[in-house]
Design a protein around this motif. Structure first.
Motif, PDB file in Angstrom:
ATOM      1  N   ILE A  44      -0.112  -8.874  45.944  1.00  0.00           N
ATOM      2  CA  ILE A  44      -0.440  -9.645  47.142  1.00  0.00           C
ATOM      3  C   ILE A  44      -0.397 -11.099  46.686  1.00  0.00           C
ATOM      4  N   PRO A  45       0.783 -11.751  46.778  1.00  0.00           N
ATOM      5  CA  PRO A  45       0.892 -13.117  46.251  1.00  0.00           C
ATOM      6  C   PRO A  45       0.303 -14.109  47.260  1.00  0.00           C
ATOM      7  N   VAL A  46      -0.692 -14.851  46.829  1.00  0.00           N
ATOM      8  CA  VAL A  46      -1.446 -15.719  47.738  1.00  0.00           C
ATOM      9  C   VAL A  46      -1.246 -17.185  47.345  1.00  0.00           C
ATOM     10  N   TRP A  47      -1.097 -18.015  48.383  1.00  0.00           N
ATOM     11  CA  TRP A  47      -1.103 -19.483  48.212  1.00  0.00           C
ATOM     12  C   TRP A  47      -2.067 -20.033  49.252  1.00  0.00           C
ATOM     13  N   ARG A  48      -3.219 -20.537  48.795  1.00  0.00           N
ATOM     14  CA  ARG A  48      -4.282 -20.994  49.712  1.00  0.00           C
ATOM     15  C   ARG A  48      -4.607 -19.911  50.730  1.00  0.00           C
ATOM     16  N   ALA A  79       0.696  -3.568  35.540  1.00  0.00           N
ATOM     17  CA  ALA A  79       0.603  -5.016  35.756  1.00  0.00           C
ATOM     18  C   ALA A  79       1.954  -5.692  35.505  1.00  0.00           C
ATOM     19  N   GLN A  80       2.636  -5.296  34.433  1.00  0.00           N
ATOM     20  CA  GLN A  80       3.959  -5.871  34.147  1.00  0.00           C
ATOM     21  C   GLN A  80       4.947  -5.528  35.264  1.00  0.00           C
ATOM     22  N   GLY A  81       4.892  -4.280  35.745  1.00  0.00           N
ATOM     23  CA  GLY A  81       5.801  -3.856  36.812  1.00  0.00           C
ATOM     24  C   GLY A  81       5.551  -4.644  38.087  1.00  0.00           C
ATOM     25  N   ALA A  82       4.296  -4.879  38.417  1.00  0.00           N
ATOM     26  CA  ALA A  82       3.957  -5.623  39.624  1.00  0.00           C
ATOM     27  C   ALA A  82       4.485  -7.061  39.528  1.00  0.00           C
ATOM     28  N   GLN A  83       4.324  -7.687  38.364  1.00  0.00           N
ATOM     29  CA  GLN A  83       4.831  -9.053  38.180  1.00  0.00           C
ATOM     30  C   GLN A  83       6.356  -9.088  38.219  1.00  0.00           C
ATOM     31  N   ARG A  84       6.994  -8.076  37.601  1.00  0.00           N
ATOM     32  CA  ARG A  84       8.458  -8.005  37.599  1.00  0.00           C
ATOM     33  C   ARG A  84       8.990  -7.865  39.020  1.00  0.00           C
ATOM     34  N   GLU A  85       8.382  -6.970  39.813  1.00  0.00           N
ATOM     35  CA  GLU A  85       8.851  -6.778  41.181  1.00  0.00           C
ATOM     36  C   GLU A  85       8.668  -8.052  42.018  1.00  0.00           C
ATOM     37  N   THR A  86       7.583  -8.764  41.758  1.00  0.00           N
ATOM     38  CA  THR A  86       7.311 -10.000  42.497  1.00  0.00           C
ATOM     39  C   THR A  86       8.367 -11.055  42.185  1.00  0.00           C
ATOM     40  N   LEU A  87       8.768 -11.106  40.910  1.00  0.00           N
ATOM     41  CA  LEU A  87       9.824 -12.030  40.505  1.00  0.00           C
ATOM     42  C   LEU A  87      11.179 -11.591  41.075  1.00  0.00           C
ATOM     43  N   GLU A  88      11.473 -10.282  41.003  1.00  0.00           N
ATOM     44  CA  GLU A  88      12.783  -9.786  41.458  1.00  0.00           C
ATOM     45  C   GLU A  88      12.963  -9.914  42.972  1.00  0.00           C
ATOM     46  N   GLU A  89      11.933  -9.542  43.727  1.00  0.00           N
ATOM     47  CA  GLU A  89      12.088  -9.464  45.180  1.00  0.00           C
ATOM     48  C   GLU A  89      11.816 -10.793  45.875  1.00  0.00           C
ATOM     49  N   ALA A  90      10.911 -11.585  45.302  1.00  0.00           N
ATOM     50  CA  ALA A  90      10.525 -12.830  45.971  1.00  0.00           C
ATOM     51  C   ALA A  90      10.805 -14.067  45.116  1.00  0.00           C
ATOM     52  N   GLY A  91      11.340 -13.887  43.912  1.00  0.00           N
ATOM     53  CA  GLY A  91      11.586 -15.016  43.022  1.00  0.00           C
ATOM     54  C   GLY A  91      10.309 -15.781  42.708  1.00  0.00           C
ATOM     55  N   GLN A 110       4.286   9.688  46.042  1.00  0.00           N
ATOM     56  CA  GLN A 110       4.118   8.359  45.464  1.00  0.00           C
ATOM     57  C   GLN A 110       2.650   7.961  45.425  1.00  0.00           C
ATOM     58  N   VAL A 111       2.356   6.999  44.540  1.00  0.00           N
ATOM     59  CA  VAL A 111       1.078   6.295  44.516  1.00  0.00           C
ATOM     60  C   VAL A 111       1.414   4.813  44.551  1.00  0.00           C
ATOM     61  N   HIS A 112       0.845   4.065  45.508  1.00  0.00           N
ATOM     62  CA  HIS A 112       1.142   2.637  45.627  1.00  0.00           C
ATOM     63  C   HIS A 112      -0.043   1.831  45.106  1.00  0.00           C
ATOM     64  N   ILE A 113       0.231   0.929  44.171  1.00  0.00           N
ATOM     65  CA  ILE A 113      -0.798   0.166  43.466  1.00  0.00           C
ATOM     66  C   ILE A 113      -0.512  -1.323  43.662  1.00  0.00           C
ATOM     67  N   PHE A 114      -1.466  -2.053  44.259  1.00  0.00           N
ATOM     68  CA  PHE A 114      -1.282  -3.493  44.490  1.00  0.00           C
ATOM     69  C   PHE A 114      -2.347  -4.300  43.751  1.00  0.00           C
ATOM     70  N   PHE A 115      -1.895  -5.393  43.145  1.00  0.00           N
ATOM     71  CA  PHE A 115      -2.772  -6.325  42.452  1.00  0.00           C
ATOM     72  C   PHE A 115      -2.887  -7.615  43.259  1.00  0.00           C
ATOM     73  N   LEU A 116      -4.071  -8.217  43.243  1.00  0.00           N
ATOM     74  CA  LEU A 116      -4.200  -9.584  43.744  1.00  0.00           C
ATOM     75  C   LEU A 116      -3.403 -10.500  42.828  1.00  0.00           C
ATOM     76  N   ALA A 117      -2.837 -11.566  43.403  1.00  0.00           N
ATOM     77  CA  ALA A 117      -2.040 -12.491  42.593  1.00  0.00           C
ATOM     78  C   ALA A 117      -2.042 -13.868  43.245  1.00  0.00           C
ATOM     79  N   GLU A 118      -1.999 -14.900  42.413  1.00  0.00           N
ATOM     80  CA  GLU A 118      -1.911 -16.276  42.906  1.00  0.00           C
ATOM     81  C   GLU A 118      -0.540 -16.828  42.565  1.00  0.00           C
ATOM     82  N   LEU A 119       0.134 -17.395  43.551  1.00  0.00           N
ATOM     83  CA  LEU A 119       1.410 -18.059  43.282  1.00  0.00           C
ATOM     84  C   LEU A 119       1.170 -19.255  42.371  1.00  0.00           C
ATOM     85  N   LEU A 120       2.028 -19.416  41.370  1.00  0.00           N
ATOM     86  CA  LEU A 120       1.890 -20.551  40.454  1.00  0.00           C
ATOM     87  C   LEU A 120       2.533 -21.798  41.034  1.00  0.00           C
TER      88      LEU A 120
END
Ligand code: ZN
Length: 182
Positions: A44-48, A79-91, A110-120
């Motif tokens: 869940i990539p968040v900006w403000r 965690a690595q997979g979640a970050q990789r997918e975020t980079l691949e799908e949303a850059g 399937q099992v769906h696993i979501f992490f909180l995340a802050e956009l850098l």
């Protein structure tokens, strides 16, 4: 599966010795082909007060909006997979936060696993599997145009926790869709 991936022998459906479930078993070499649920990992990539969503450029759910997520690869952590997918799908480059949702979806194995995340930063861009990537405030979320119920559930829980001022870890079981649902 009709033929053994190891020896090309014919596959039989039977319960192997010491097992309790019917499996694909090779009638020639005896290999048992186990099929197990696959983890899908995302963020869940968040900006403000905004959340980054991607519009899918692939089936299923072409053209629908999703959180960045995909199947785990061999050799990586959730965690690595979640970050990789975020980079691949949303850059998008993110600082990964804690686990937020773990959603069982047994009817699609399937099992769906979501992490909180802050956009850098705001230098995100749609990847090859996305038509578009953009930030949404809560009132702008295209609830009727979301690709998957695990994404809708995760976003509902996110905004509820945001209002409550504390983020938990949520588990749910997603049941098969009734007509009209996803
Ligand atoms: Zn075989």
């Amino acid at each position: 599966m009709r033929f053994c991936p190891l020896c090309g022998g014919p596959i039989e459906r039977r319960i192997p010795a010491g097992d309790t479930r019917t499996r694909d078993c090779c009638g020639r070499c005896g290999h048992v082909h186990y099929v197990n649920p696959r983890p899908v990992v995302g963020t869940i990539p968040v900006w403000r007060d905004q959340v980054l969503l991607c519009r899918r450029a692939i089936e299923p759910r072409y053209g629908k909006w999703t959180l960045p997520a995909g199947f785990m690869e061999i050799g990586e952590s959730t965690a690595q997979g979640a970050q990789r997918e975020t980079l691949e799908e949303a850059g998008a480059r993110v600082r990964l936060g804690p686990l937020f949702t773990m959603l069982d979806v047994p009817h699609v194995e399937q099992v769906h696993i979501f992490f909180l995340a802050e956009l850098l930063d705001l230098n995100f861009a749609p990847g090859a599997e996305s038509l578009e990537a953009r930030l949404f405030r809560e009132p702008e979320i295209p609830w009727e145009e979301l690709a998957f119920r695990t994404v809708a559930t995760t976003l509902q829980l996110y905004f509820a926790d945001l209002r409550a001022g504390r983020f938990g870890i949520h588990t749910r079981e997603i049941l098969p869709a009734t007509s009209g649902e996803r």
